[in-house]
Write a protein that holds these residues in place. Structure first.
Motif, short mmCIF file in Angstrom:
data_model
loop_
_atom_site.label_atom_id
_atom_site.label_comp_id
_atom_site.label_asym_id
_atom_site.label_seq_id
_atom_site.Cartn_x
_atom_site.Cartn_y
_atom_site.Cartn_z
N ALA A 175 -19.22 5.97 3.01
CA ALA A 175 -18.39 5.79 4.20
C ALA A 175 -17.43 6.97 4.28
N PRO A 176 -16.79 7.17 5.42
CA PRO A 176 -15.86 8.31 5.54
C PRO A 176 -14.77 8.26 4.47
N ARG A 177 -14.51 9.40 3.85
CA ARG A 177 -13.40 9.49 2.91
C ARG A 177 -12.10 9.61 3.68
N LEU A 178 -11.17 8.73 3.38
CA LEU A 178 -9.91 8.69 4.14
C LEU A 178 -8.73 8.74 3.18
N PRO A 179 -8.51 9.86 2.49
CA PRO A 179 -7.38 9.96 1.55
C PRO A 179 -6.06 9.78 2.28
N GLY A 180 -5.21 8.95 1.70
CA GLY A 180 -3.93 8.67 2.34
C GLY A 180 -4.02 7.76 3.54
N GLY A 181 -5.25 7.32 3.88
CA GLY A 181 -5.43 6.43 5.02
C GLY A 181 -5.53 7.15 6.35
N LYS A 182 -5.84 8.44 6.33
CA LYS A 182 -5.97 9.19 7.59
C LYS A 182 -7.07 8.59 8.46
N ASP A 183 -6.78 8.37 9.73
CA ASP A 183 -7.71 7.82 10.72
C ASP A 183 -8.06 6.36 10.44
N LEU A 184 -7.24 5.69 9.65
CA LEU A 184 -7.43 4.26 9.36
C LEU A 184 -6.36 3.46 10.10
N VAL A 185 -6.79 2.40 10.80
CA VAL A 185 -5.86 1.47 11.43
C VAL A 185 -5.97 0.14 10.70
N VAL A 186 -4.85 -0.35 10.18
CA VAL A 186 -4.82 -1.61 9.43
C VAL A 186 -4.12 -2.67 10.27
N VAL A 187 -4.83 -3.75 10.57
CA VAL A 187 -4.25 -4.86 11.33
C VAL A 187 -3.86 -5.95 10.34
N VAL A 188 -2.61 -6.38 10.40
CA VAL A 188 -2.06 -7.35 9.46
C VAL A 188 -1.71 -8.63 10.21
N ASN A 189 -2.24 -9.74 9.73
CA ASN A 189 -1.89 -11.05 10.29
C ASN A 189 -0.61 -11.53 9.62
N LYS A 190 0.49 -11.52 10.35
CA LYS A 190 1.79 -11.85 9.76
C LYS A 190 1.87 -13.28 9.25
N ALA A 191 0.97 -14.16 9.72
CA ALA A 191 1.02 -15.56 9.31
C ALA A 191 0.18 -15.86 8.08
N SER A 192 -0.54 -14.88 7.54
CA SER A 192 -1.44 -15.11 6.41
C SER A 192 -0.74 -14.90 5.08
N GLY A 193 -0.72 -15.94 4.25
CA GLY A 193 -0.31 -15.86 2.86
C GLY A 193 0.72 -14.81 2.55
N SER A 194 0.30 -13.79 1.77
CA SER A 194 1.20 -12.72 1.33
C SER A 194 0.99 -11.45 2.13
N ALA A 195 0.46 -11.57 3.35
CA ALA A 195 0.07 -10.38 4.12
C ALA A 195 1.25 -9.46 4.41
N THR A 196 2.41 -10.02 4.73
CA THR A 196 3.56 -9.17 5.06
C THR A 196 3.99 -8.33 3.86
N ALA A 197 4.02 -8.95 2.69
CA ALA A 197 4.37 -8.20 1.48
C ALA A 197 3.32 -7.14 1.17
N LYS A 198 2.04 -7.49 1.37
CA LYS A 198 0.97 -6.53 1.12
C LYS A 198 1.03 -5.37 2.11
N ALA A 199 1.48 -5.65 3.34
CA ALA A 199 1.58 -4.58 4.34
C ALA A 199 2.52 -3.47 3.86
N ALA A 200 3.60 -3.85 3.20
CA ALA A 200 4.53 -2.85 2.67
C ALA A 200 3.85 -2.00 1.60
N LEU A 201 3.02 -2.63 0.77
CA LEU A 201 2.29 -1.89 -0.25
C LEU A 201 1.28 -0.94 0.38
N VAL A 202 0.64 -1.38 1.46
CA VAL A 202 -0.33 -0.53 2.15
C VAL A 202 0.36 0.70 2.72
N ARG A 203 1.51 0.51 3.35
CA ARG A 203 2.24 1.64 3.92
C ARG A 203 2.64 2.65 2.84
#
Length: 506
Positions: free
Chosen positions: A205-233
């Motif tokens: 699959a395309p190599r995306l170092p640093g997440g370039k050209d990647l869009v991450v959609v986070v469901n704010k109501a799911s489990g630990s998703a909000t905390a994980k979103a900070a780790l993703v950023r």
């Protein structure tokens, strides 16, 4: 008399045994008579707290509460299971095989002696066996928690000598039995690291170092998703992370696939399902960041942390996976519905809800049994035509790929692109709770009066009563009167890191 004695020979084995016994007593006296600052208060209390395994049950509860992750829960459960096996072995075999007298307490100061002296035989040390078993079991599943527990386990083992309860050899053999019990449990129930990650068929699959050209959609109501979103950023500073409410999720995913080279998703299995369908239709790869409660799909891929997905994105490592499909789907236009994990009819939708509520607290299998008894009280079997034959059944389950755990509820999959449905049926009849429990004890591909299971590529179901619920990946909808369940083979590309050992060898 001296002349007679000079001719009496002592066997080498006996000389070794006597030497070991002298050393055992010497080490015991050295430890029991030595004063360590603070130990007189701490070690006796620690030793008593480990009576009947209470210290380790409390430690297991603490690991679950503080860890708040699937790995932590697995580590706690493995530690308790290892402890149980070690305790049973010591008390039923070890204590009865060697009836050794407890040490004489003359060298032990009164203030450090146990308030209640043990009455069982000295060899081997049950406390040491339980401590070593729990610590080893935890460490086999989680090295981090193992490092936390190991010093406590070592202190408990030392306390048994320090308080005069055991000789050093009792402690050493007990600890060895405990370690052996933990490895025996691992032989029966492999750790996740031992199991092969689903990796067929591997694709790039395309190599995306640093997440370039990647869009991450986070469901704010799911489990630990909000905390994980900070780790993703933090881990992927070039990625675009969009946190949305559940009502806006589908629209945001549709917008994301139009502009991204890869779609990222953070949420539970229902959220991942929606992203997977959109990514497959758009022909772009999916990056999964587990942010729900159980995260079945992510864990079956071998993804447990944000770092796992980031490694795959950087290297461009991915696999093809199947999508389960049922036609017509839940939408009014009759388009197919898709599932990554499971599809079900009957009482299973409600069973899933209750099981997933209790699973983080008591474990998957006990939660499944509890849910079965709660759900099936007062219910009546579902009537449907399956493979041309009308029958009553409490539950029909179809898994996307073959599940390895026993019973009618899902476990782990080793291959997410096998082209097969794992179909299981619990037949209708009296005592539905008993039927489901017996089905849970049956083999995954067994066939009995209560439970039937098999591998299929296609399944047709008809004659469904109006209003009958169906469930797919945790989502609930109304079933159509008739439908077909099959697979879209290798329809989705998902980022999945190669095992570290394998990636280092390439």
């Amino acid at each position: 008399m001296s002349e007679l004695t000079s001719h009496v020979s002592v066997s080498p084995g006996r000389r070794v045994a006597e030497w070991l016994s002298r050393r055992d007593h010497a080490v015991f006296h050295a430890v029991a008579s030595r004063h360590w600052p603070g130990a007189d208060r701490v070690l006796p209390r620690l030793s008593q707290s480990a009576n009947h395994g209470l210290l380790w049950f409390g430690a297991a509860a603490g690991i679950v509460a503080v860890g708040k992750s699937t790995r932590s829960r697995r580590a706690a459960m493995r530690g308790v299971a290892s402890l149980a096996l070690a305790s049973a072995t010591v008390n039923t075999v070890g204590k009865r095989s060697v009836r050794r007298i407890r040490p004489v307490l003359d060298a032990v100061p009164l203030m450090r002696q146990l308030k209640r002296q043990p009455v069982t035989t000295s060899f081997p040390s049950g406390h040491s066996a339980s401590a070593a078993a729990f610590a080893t079991g935890v460490a086999l599943e989680s090295k981090g928690w193992g490092a936390v527990v190991a010093p406590v386990a070592g202190a408990v083992a030392l306390s048994r000598i320090y308080t005069g309860a055991h000789f050093p050899s009792d402690v050493a053999v007990g600890a060895a039995l405990g370690v052996g019990a933990a490895f025996a449990v691992r032989g029966l129930v492999p750790t996740r690291d031992q199991l092969p990650s689903p990796g067929r068929p591997h694709t790039e699959a395309p190599r995306l170092p640093g997440g370039k050209d990647l869009v991450v959609v986070v469901n704010k109501a799911s489990g630990s998703a909000t905390a994980k979103a900070a780790l993703v950023r933090e881990a992927l500073p070039a990625a675009e992370v969009r946190e949305v409410e559940p009502d806006d999720l589908c629209d945001e995913i549709d917008r994301a696939v139009k502009s991204a080279r890869a779609l990222g998703v953070c949420g539970g299995d229902g959220t991942v399902n929606r992203a997977a369908v959109a990514a497959a239709r758009a022909g772009i790869p999916l990056a999964v960041f587990p942010g729900g409660t159980l995260n079945h799909f992510a864990y079956d891929l071998g993804i447990e942390t944000v770092d796992d997905t980031c490694r795959a994105l950087t290297a461009g490592d991915a696999v093809k996976v199947d999508l389960g499909r049922f036609t017509p789907g839940p939408n009014p236009d009759g388009a197919p519905g898709y599932f990554l994990n499971t599809f079900s009819l009957g009482v299973y939708p409600e069973l899933v809800r209750i099981r997933e509520h209790w699973s983080p607290r008591i474990g998957g299998w006990p939660a499944g049994v509890l849910a079965a008894f709660q759900v099936l009280r007062g219910e009546r079997p579902l009537e449907a035509e399956v493979r041309g034959k009308r029958r009553g059944m409490w539950m029909l389950f179809a898994g996307n790929g073959l599940y390895q755990r026993m019973g009618p509820t899902p476990g782990r999959r080793f291959d997410l692109a096998d082209g097969l449905l794992d179909v299981r049926v619990v037949h209708g009849g009296r005592l539905p709770g008993l039927r489901l429990m017996l089905a849970a004890l049956a083999g995954p591909l067994s066939r009995s009066a209560f439970h039937a299971a098999g591998r299929m590529r296609r399944l047709r179901v008809a004659g469904i009563e109006p209003g009958t619920p169906l469930a797919f990946d945790g989502e609930v909808a109304t079933a159509p009167a008739a439908f077909v369940v099959d697979k879209a083979d290798e329809a989705l590309t998902v980022y999945r890191p190669l095992p570290i050992a394998l990636s280092n060898s390439l």
